[in-house]
Design an enzyme around this catalytic site. Structure first.
Site, PDB file in Angstrom:
ATOM      1  N   TYR A  83      59.245  18.744  25.843  1.00  0.00           N
ATOM      2  CA  TYR A  83      58.444  19.903  26.231  1.00  0.00           C
ATOM      3  C   TYR A  83      58.115  19.882  27.726  1.00  0.00           C
ATOM      4  CZ  TYR A  83      57.212  22.084  21.740  1.00  0.00           C
ATOM      5  OH  TYR A  83      57.215  22.768  20.556  1.00  0.00           O
ATOM      6  N   LYS A 100      64.976   9.604  16.342  1.00  0.00           N
ATOM      7  CA  LYS A 100      66.416   9.826  16.164  1.00  0.00           C
ATOM      8  C   LYS A 100      67.100   8.706  16.940  1.00  0.00           C
ATOM      9  CE  LYS A 100      69.884  12.287  14.636  1.00  0.00           C
ATOM     10  NZ  LYS A 100      70.212  12.423  13.199  1.00  0.00           N
ATOM     11  N   ASP A 126      65.977  13.776  10.699  1.00  0.00           N
ATOM     12  CA  ASP A 126      66.658  14.617   9.702  1.00  0.00           C
ATOM     13  C   ASP A 126      66.285  14.162   8.291  1.00  0.00           C
ATOM     14  OD1 ASP A 126      68.023  12.257  10.291  1.00  0.00           O
ATOM     15  OD2 ASP A 126      70.021  13.112  10.055  1.00  0.00           O
ATOM     16  N   ASP A 185      56.353  19.194  16.242  1.00  0.00           N
ATOM     17  CA  ASP A 185      56.210  20.647  16.133  1.00  0.00           C
ATOM     18  C   ASP A 185      56.922  21.133  14.874  1.00  0.00           C
ATOM     19  OD1 ASP A 185      55.689  23.344  16.936  1.00  0.00           O
ATOM     20  OD2 ASP A 185      57.767  23.478  17.625  1.00  0.00           O
ATOM     21  N   ASP A 225      55.223  22.214  10.786  1.00  0.00           N
ATOM     22  CA  ASP A 225      55.364  23.515  10.117  1.00  0.00           C
ATOM     23  C   ASP A 225      55.858  23.320   8.686  1.00  0.00           C
ATOM     24  OD1 ASP A 225      54.551  24.937  12.348  1.00  0.00           O
ATOM     25  OD2 ASP A 225      56.199  26.387  12.231  1.00  0.00           O
TER      26      ASP A 225
HETATM   27  C1  IPM Z   1      52.393  24.637  18.019  1.00  0.00           C
HETATM   28  C2  IPM Z   1      53.099  25.823  18.579  1.00  0.00           C
HETATM   29  C3  IPM Z   1      53.292  25.619  20.086  1.00  0.00           C
HETATM   30  C4  IPM Z   1      54.142  24.395  20.276  1.00  0.00           C
HETATM   31  C5  IPM Z   1      53.855  26.829  20.837  1.00  0.00           C
HETATM   32  C6  IPM Z   1      53.046  28.081  20.604  1.00  0.00           C
HETATM   33  C7  IPM Z   1      54.002  26.554  22.311  1.00  0.00           C
HETATM   34  O1  IPM Z   1      54.306  26.044  17.914  1.00  0.00           O
HETATM   35  O2  IPM Z   1      51.272  24.331  18.485  1.00  0.00           O
HETATM   36  O3  IPM Z   1      52.930  24.017  17.095  1.00  0.00           O
HETATM   37  O4  IPM Z   1      55.375  24.474  20.248  1.00  0.00           O
HETATM   38  O5  IPM Z   1      53.586  23.318  20.470  1.00  0.00           O
HETATM   39 MG    MG Z   2      54.570  24.821  16.170  1.00  0.00          MG
END
Ligand code: IPM
Ligand code: MG
Length: 365
Positions: free
Chosen positions: A141, A191, A223, A247, A251
């Site tokens: 990042y 990885k 993975d 990240d 999710d």
């Molecule tokens: C998160 C979001 C952020 C990230 C974005 C909005 C920059 O997806 O906090 O998980 O990638 O960190």
């Molecule tokens: Mg995110």
């Protein structure tokens, strides 16, 4: 105790979900002996519209002066065509980096009332309680060089995936400490079979483990970790990983709990000062309709109470209140099951906030 909170509503559903969390803070201010002083500032797309910058100087200054920050979400279609460094997301990344918020804690906990809302079978997710510790101020990042340029007549995009051993050791310690307070299992995700940076990651985490003999450390390729999360998620206790893998995996973990609308997060610096935000995004498609789920933001307030202010009891009361409204059958649309929906009470953003406050009143007053 006085606590200065900077509220950054952001974009999309940000203002709606944050305003319910602010109601919870105001209720606690009146009842729990903590005097929350709440200030507001702009970040993300709304800051771009007002000041042409996703992170105005004024916002950064206010953030530095606050004891904790509560953030909604940033981004939206409206700003999608802007170059990377001018996008709303830059505001969020700038805050993380400028404030040194390197440790991102993302708990994925299944509330038993929501087992049927999970994308997995209830039997797979019952009792699920995972903590993802994501490194937040390094990795791909932030790595330099980065950009898009012409190389040999061909437009080429590039980023740098970089971690030094101090950064790895620092986040590993946060994860080991967390595992110590939980079930004492830590899985480090990398990885290392392909990327040198994560081979170093694995080496350093293994060294750091020597200081935590009571925690059982394992390693997993990313993975495989993605696959294991949807195959048998209960095998995990604490997961530690870098910025990008964290990240993505957070999710996936969120969905196991029924909805991305349920997951809070804390981003902490070395002293425990933090920014608290829901893991979900700004969801512009449902913004302004009073349908967004405010629970992730309300649960982020609970994390703030616990991590920045050391108010474990009040934090627990907020979490309990959330559990009670779910058990009572209240559901925003994202957690309303397709079948059997008549046995639940469908509520909007504001009504969900009111229900949590009512449940809190019963506990605290
Ligand atoms: C998160 C979001 C952020 C990230 C974005 C909005 C920059 O997806 O906090 O998980 O990638 O960190
Ligand atoms: Mg995110």
């Amino acid at each position: 105790m006085e606590a200065r909170i900077l509220v950054l509503e952001g974009d999309g559903i940000g203002p709606e979900v944050v305003s319910q969390a602010v109601r919870v803070l105001e209720f606690l201010s009146a009842t729990s002996g903590i005097d929350f002083k709440i200030d507001y500032a702009l970040v993300g797309g709304s800051a771009i519209d007002a000041t042409a910058s996703p992170l105005p100087e004024e916002t950064l200054k206010a953030a530095c002066g606050a004891d904790a920050i509560l953030l909604g979400a940033v981004g939206g279609d409206k700003w999608d065509s802007l170059p990377t460094e001018k996008r709303p997301e830059r505001g969020l990344l700038g805050l993380r980096s400028e404030l040194g918020l390197f440790a991102n804690l993302r708990p994925a906990v299944l509330y038993s009332a929501l087992a049927s809302a999970s994308s997995l079978k209830p039997s797979r997710v019952e009792g699920l309680d995972i903590l993802i510790v994501r490194e937040l101020t390094g990795g791909i990042y932030f790595g330099e060089p980065r950009g898009i340029k012409e190389i040999d007549g061909c437009r080429t995009g590039f980023n740098t995936y970089i971690y030094n051993e101090l950064e790895i050791d620092r986040i590993a310690r946060v994860a080991f400490e967390a595992a110590r307070k939980r079930n004492k299992h830590l899985c480090s995700v990398d990885k290392a079979n392909v990327l040198e940076v994560t081979a170093l990651w694995r080496e350093v985490v293994t060294q750091t483990a020597a200081d935590y003999p009571d925690v059982e450390l394992s390693h997993m390729y990313v993975d495989n970790a993605a696959m294991q999360l949807v195959r048998f998620p209960r095998q995990f206790d604490v997961i530690v990983t870098g910025n990008m893998f964290g990240d993505i995996l957070s999710d996936a973990a969120a969905m196991l709990t029924g909805s991305l609308g349920m997951l809070p997060s804390a981003s902490l610096d070395i002293s425990g000062k933090g920014m608290y935000e829901p893991v979900h995004g700004s969801a512009p498609d449902i913004a302004g309709q009073d349908v967004a789920n405010p629970l992730a933001t309300i649960l982020s307030v609970a994390m703030m109470l616990r991590y920045t202010f050391g108010e474990k009891k009040v934090a627990h009361a907020v979490e309990e209140a959330v559990e009670q409204v779910l058990a009572a059958g209240m559901r925003t649309q994202d957690i309303l099951p397709a079948e059997n929906s008549a046995s639940f009470q469908r509520v909007g953003t504001r009504a969900m906030g009111s229900a949590v406050i009512q449940a809190l009143e019963k506990q605290i007053l």
